[in-house]
Design a protein around this motif. Structure first.
Motif, PDB file in Angstrom:
ATOM      1  N   ARG A 101      13.108   0.557   0.784  1.00  0.00           N
ATOM      2  CA  ARG A 101      12.887  -0.861   0.493  1.00  0.00           C
ATOM      3  C   ARG A 101      11.782  -1.481   1.360  1.00  0.00           C
ATOM      4  N   ARG A 102      11.251  -0.668   2.292  1.00  0.00           N
ATOM      5  CA  ARG A 102      10.232  -1.203   3.201  1.00  0.00           C
ATOM      6  C   ARG A 102       8.824  -0.861   2.691  1.00  0.00           C
ATOM      7  N   TYR A 103       7.933  -1.858   2.719  1.00  0.00           N
ATOM      8  CA  TYR A 103       6.563  -1.642   2.249  1.00  0.00           C
ATOM      9  C   TYR A 103       5.557  -1.900   3.355  1.00  0.00           C
ATOM     10  N   GLU A 104       4.538  -1.066   3.406  1.00  0.00           N
ATOM     11  CA  GLU A 104       3.347  -1.457   4.168  1.00  0.00           C
ATOM     12  C   GLU A 104       2.514  -2.299   3.227  1.00  0.00           C
ATOM     13  N   VAL A 105       1.766  -3.220   3.789  1.00  0.00           N
ATOM     14  CA  VAL A 105       1.103  -4.200   2.925  1.00  0.00           C
ATOM     15  C   VAL A 105      -0.380  -4.254   3.245  1.00  0.00           C
ATOM     16  N   SER A 106      -1.220  -4.257   2.210  1.00  0.00           N
ATOM     17  CA  SER A 106      -2.645  -4.409   2.501  1.00  0.00           C
ATOM     18  C   SER A 106      -3.061  -5.878   2.437  1.00  0.00           C
ATOM     19  N   ASN A 107      -2.411  -6.658   1.587  1.00  0.00           N
ATOM     20  CA  ASN A 107      -2.782  -8.081   1.502  1.00  0.00           C
ATOM     21  C   ASN A 107      -1.581  -8.969   1.206  1.00  0.00           C
ATOM     22  N   PHE A 108      -1.650 -10.175   1.738  1.00  0.00           N
ATOM     23  CA  PHE A 108      -0.684 -11.221   1.411  1.00  0.00           C
ATOM     24  C   PHE A 108      -1.474 -12.368   0.777  1.00  0.00           C
ATOM     25  N   VAL A 109      -1.080 -12.770  -0.408  1.00  0.00           N
ATOM     26  CA  VAL A 109      -1.835 -13.812  -1.124  1.00  0.00           C
ATOM     27  C   VAL A 109      -0.907 -14.969  -1.459  1.00  0.00           C
ATOM     28  N   SER A 151       0.830  -1.198   0.000  1.00  0.00           N
ATOM     29  CA  SER A 151       0.000   0.000   0.000  1.00  0.00           C
ATOM     30  C   SER A 151       0.869   1.255   0.000  1.00  0.00           C
ATOM     31  N   GLN A 152       2.035   1.194   0.664  1.00  0.00           N
ATOM     32  CA  GLN A 152       2.918   2.371   0.719  1.00  0.00           C
ATOM     33  C   GLN A 152       4.339   1.892   0.810  1.00  0.00           C
ATOM     34  N   SER A 153       5.271   2.678   0.268  1.00  0.00           N
ATOM     35  CA  SER A 153       6.669   2.263   0.413  1.00  0.00           C
ATOM     36  C   SER A 153       7.515   3.366   1.026  1.00  0.00           C
TER      37      SER A 153
END
Ligand code: G1P
Length: 294
Positions: A180-188, A175-177
């Motif tokens: 190199r670090r990302y916030e994540v809305s979903n893991f599939v 969702s945001q970076s």
């Protein structure tokens, strides 16, 4: 602050892709040049500051335990013959304690990690998968631990893969970076071809807060009829931030035949004594076969 001192290495898989080689030998013991693949993983964990490793094994995995055990007769023999360089290679590192637990049924990666819950207790911990070997200046797990120390959150190692590969991996939907670090809305886990939310694939390196066990405990069956670690990560992300981190380094896929062979060649080229004869051999093959690369 609690830092990450314990790691789980799941090694209970059946090694189906390497049959018949893996009929009586664990796939984790297949060598890349002169070291079993699992030793590369253990060495990365040690270099990353891990002090206790638990390997989740299954049926027919005894040789892994023997490999990481002391071998006094062999050591004595090498000492008598003054084969000191080789002796150094077979001596076990005293910087780490390796423990073992058996996964009694092959119910998937999430279940294998859950099997080690009592060993981990209420601490942050790492998971390293044996199919991914990473060469990096700072070990990939150390990079994730550094991120954990800054964020006190679970961090999942990712790297970019091609569109034709996303269906083989857990994929993150960022969702945001921030670098190199990302916030994540979903893991599939293993999205069907053409449906992946991004090309950022989970690459077998994880740091978790112990809350992940609450979700592994549910033992929900996911993709491929297995209890998936990625599904538990997705749930953890609803109660705590879980970051993805695009770690630096070259990752080698030793979980399938072509990747295994490529890794063997590249690693052999890193051995000074093998490099020249191997290059000569490879160029002879290319010439003789007059290979047309498609
Ligand atoms: C596992 C994980 C997957 C991850 C992959 C990395 O899949 O379930 O999320 O991307 O390892 O190698 P496996 O390769 O065991 O099917």
């Amino acid at each position: 602050m609690k830092t990450v001192k314990k790691a789980i290495i799941p090694a209970a898989g059946l090694g189906t892709r390497f049959l018949p080689a893996t009929k009586a030998m664990p796939k984790e013991m297949l060598p890349i040049v002169d070291k079993p693949t699992i030793q590369y993983i253990v060495e990365e964990a040690i270099k990353s500051g891990i002090e206790d490793i638990i390997i989740v094994t299954g049926k027919g995995k005894r040789s892994i335990e023997d490999h990481f055990d002391y071998a006094p007769e062999l050591e004595q023999n090498l000492l008598e013959k003054q084969k000191l360089e080789i002796l150094e290679k077979v001596r076990q590192s005293s910087n780490v304690d390796i423990h073992y637990i058996r996964q009694k049924e092959p119910k998937g990666l999430g279940h294998a990690v859950w099997c080690a819950r009592n060993f981990i207790g209420n601490e942050p911990f790492a998971v390293l998968l044996g199919d991914d070997i990473v060469q990096a200046e700072t070990p990939s797990l150390r990079q994730l631990i550094n991120e954990y120390e800054q964020t006190l959150s679970s961090v999942i190692g990712v790297q970019t893969v091609g569109d034709n590969e996303t269906h083989r991996y857990g994929i993150v939907d960022p969702s945001q970076s921030n670098g190199r670090r990302y916030e994540v809305s979903n893991f599939v886990e293993k999205p069907a071809p053409g449906t992946a939310p991004s090309n950022l694939a989970i690459m077998g390196r994880y740091v978790f807060t112990p809350e992940i066990f609450k979700f592994l405990e549910e033992q929900e069956i996911g993709a491929g009829g297995e209890i998936q670690l990625t599904d538990a990560i997705q749930k953890l992300n609803t109660i705590q931030r879980v970051f993805a981190f695009d770690f630096e380094g070259k990752r080698y896929d030793v979980g399938e035949k072509l990747g295994f062979i490529q890794t063997s060649v590249e690693f052999a080229l890193q051995h000074e004594d093998l490099k020249q004869p191997l290059l000569r051999f490879l160029s002879e093959i290319v010439e003789n076969e007059s290979v047309k690369v498609k």
